[in-house]
Scaffold this active site. Structure first.
Site, PDB file in Angstrom:
ATOM      1  N   CYS A  70       1.017  -1.066  -0.168  1.00 21.61           N
ATOM      2  CA  CYS A  70      -0.661   0.218  -0.107  1.00 21.61           C
ATOM      3  C   CYS A  70       0.598   1.336  -0.232  1.00 21.61           C
ATOM      4  CB  CYS A  70      -0.965   0.430   0.460  1.00 21.61           C
ATOM      5  SG  CYS A  70      -1.588  -1.325   1.976  1.00 21.61           S
ATOM      6  N   HIS A 120      -2.817   6.788   4.384  1.00 25.25           N
ATOM      7  CA  HIS A 120      -1.189   5.618   4.731  1.00 25.25           C
ATOM      8  C   HIS A 120       0.149   6.111   3.744  1.00 25.25           C
ATOM      9  CE1 HIS A 120      -0.855   1.094   4.835  1.00 25.25           C
ATOM     10  NE2 HIS A 120       0.068   1.814   6.522  1.00 25.25           N
ATOM     11  N   ASP A 160      -3.996  -0.325  -5.683  1.00 28.33           N
ATOM     12  CA  ASP A 160      -2.864  -0.142  -4.928  1.00 28.33           C
ATOM     13  C   ASP A 160      -1.424  -0.938  -5.392  1.00 28.33           C
ATOM     14  OD1 ASP A 160      -3.818  -1.731  -2.545  1.00 28.33           O
ATOM     15  OD2 ASP A 160      -3.339   0.091  -1.967  1.00 28.33           O
ATOM     16  N   LYS A 176       0.115 -10.137  -3.583  1.00 28.27           N
ATOM     17  CA  LYS A 176       0.539  -8.807  -2.276  1.00 28.27           C
ATOM     18  C   LYS A 176       1.410  -9.180  -1.765  1.00 28.27           C
ATOM     19  CE  LYS A 176      -1.008  -5.568   1.338  1.00 28.27           C
ATOM     20  NZ  LYS A 176      -1.641  -5.325   2.045  1.00 28.27           N
TER      21      LYS A 176
END
Length: 498
Positions: A126, A182, A341, A357
């Site tokens: 992220c 974030h 993202d 991820k």
């Protein structure tokens, strides 16, 4: 200071017909095959040629290769609505081949614009991707970008670093960010300190969707602007509903200036809680308050059905915002981007890509990406040109008439010439680095070194799944790409020890 939500009003949901889909491939050329989606959804399309699945009207949708509408001119600089899903996998949309998730509103957006089959995030987690988008530079150029992802208050996006928002603001744009930030925590870091004039959302990497409790049990929903600062905002309704309502208000309002809205959903990021799952919410909240630091990761929760529910809710939410944009009369002059993202996580559908991820394999960095701008770009098109997040920073700055800061040169390449003037994209490398992995793409070839510390080479056109390691047969090419990666790496900040 704490602000509270007004009494909630019901939000309209556009029609969600499951028949409103497009072909995931749009053709079977060799170049296209490098971007093909999974066999289940694509098999019928491959057998039938370029025609897509039947629509409710009994016709088929056919994507055509992208071609710039070079004769068009815009009357004004575009508004920019830049939408990100969170941990949404490359094939999690029905228009990208998901066999069970239905996303009619995003599929419609793709039919009205351009669907990209080889779009990449700036990193595999992220925070670094958001750094790469907001700065237009590799994450490793800033201290905060080295955190993968940010998990404490020690680092963030420094307020004095130019951003997409600050540069557009200085060029006359109204700027707002709704949803997940974030890129650092209060008191030192905030969107309102980095160029966004208004902010409504959460600072951390995840939050429980009802209570708004973050990873450490902190309350994490804030409202802020550049004159008043940031303050807690109390609203215990489902988070996706709240930020959708805020986005509807933003895009539906009449601005005296062109505007940029970064709309960052947390959906479908864990915890696996859909709208109406109060019991699951209460259980996660109980565990957070009992000191369970892993409660939000919800490793004992979720399912394919729950993930489907969350992605389809994201689709409806985007549809609600786009409907508000249309009602406002600004649709033609607004560039809408939708993407993710990074790659998907536990429940994502990434076929045929490997990895997810956290990895620099294709499944960790290749993401869905759709752009629509009716004033300048024709719909019903598909593009197979490789590009990544920093390219959109450069593109949006050019379209808005803004210039990068001389002291902070961009690592991205503007796509404006390709999208609007029919120019070929310049040949360039796409570069990624994480603490444990490295990757570089040049044309069809990708150099990759994972946690096994083995240099590998893949031809992504022939092998998007990254299973046929060509390092032994292509030693010279491997050496060239490795040297190119190391040359870029030498210009970046080193990771801290430990």
């Amino acid at each position: 200071m704490t602000r509270s939500a007004p009494a909630p009003a019901p939000s309209a949901r556009p029609d969600s017909s499951t028949n409103d889909r497009i072909s995931p491939t749009g053709g079977i050329s060799r170049r296209t095959f490098g971007g093909l989606v999974g066999a289940t959804a694509a098999a019928g399309t491959l057998a039938a040629g370029a025609a897509g699945p039947a629509t409710a009207a009994g016709t088929t949708h056919r994507e055509r290769p992208f071609r710039a509408a070079t004769g068009r001119r815009a009357a004004r600089r575009p508004n920019i609505l830049f939408i990100l899903g969170d941990d949404l996998g490359w094939a999690d949309l029905s228009s990208y081949g998901s066999p069970h998730i239905r996303t009619p509103h995003l599929d419609r957006l793709a039919r009205q614009g351009v669907r990209f089959t080889q779009a990449y995030a700036g990193s595999s987690t992220c925070s670094p991707t958001r750094f790469s988008l907001y700065t237009g530079r590799f994450p490793g150029r800033t201290e905060g970008g080295l955190a993968e992802p940010i998990a404490d208050r020690s680092v963030g996006l420094e307020p004095d670093h130019p951003t997409l928002a600050s540069l557009l603001r200085d060029a006359g744009y109204a700027t707002g960010l709704i949803g997940k930030w974030h890129c650092g925590y209060l008191p030192d870091f905030s969107p309102t300190r980095s160029g966004w004039e208004t902010f409504f959302g959460n600072f951390g990497g995840a939050l429980e969707y009802y209570s708004k409790l973050g990873l450490a049990g902190e309350y994490d929903l804030y409202e802020g602007n550049v004159t008043e600062g940031d303050a807690e905002y109390r609203d215990l309704r489902y988070y996706t509903r709240i930020i959708t309502e805020r986005a509807v208000d933003f895009v539906g309002g009449r601005q005296a200036r062109p505007w940029l809205l970064n709309l960052n959903f947390t959906t479908p990021h864990w915890p696996w809680i859909a709208d109406g799952d109060e019991a699951a919410s209460a259980d996660v909240v109980r565990r957070i308050k009992a000191g369970d630091r892993g409660a939000l990761q919800h490793r004992d929760g979720g399912s394919l059905a729950k993930y489907q529910e969350m992605v389809e809710d994201l689709d409806r939410s985007v549809g609600t915002v786009l409907a508000a944009l249309k009602r406002s009369g600004q649709e033609r002059d607004t560039l809408v981007f939708f993407g993710s993202d990074n790659g998907g996580e536990r429940w994502s559908y990434n076929w045929p890509l490997s990895g997810n991820k956290f990895t620099l394999q294709e499944g960790g960095i290749r993401v869905p990406a759709i752009v629509r701008w009716p004033a300048r770009i024709d719909g019903g098109q598909v593009s197979h040109e490789p590009h990544f997040s920093p390219d959109w920073t450069a593109t949006l700055l050019e379209l808005a008439g803004a210039r990068p800061h001389r002291a902070y040169p961009l690592d991205g390449t503007s796509l404006a010439g390709y999208l609007l003037r029919g120019e070929r994209l310049p040949e360039r490398d796409l570069f990624w680095r994480t603490r444990g992995e490295r990757a570089l793409r040049r044309g069809d070839w990708k150099y990759y070194r994972g946690t096994q510390k083995k240099d590998q080479l893949f031809n992504l056109t022939e092998d998007p799944r990254e299973q046929a390691d060509r390092a032994g047969a292509e030693g010279r090419r491997l050496a060239e790409l490795r040297a190119a990666w190391e040359a870029v790496d030498a210009t970046l900040l080193p990771y801290p020890e430990g």
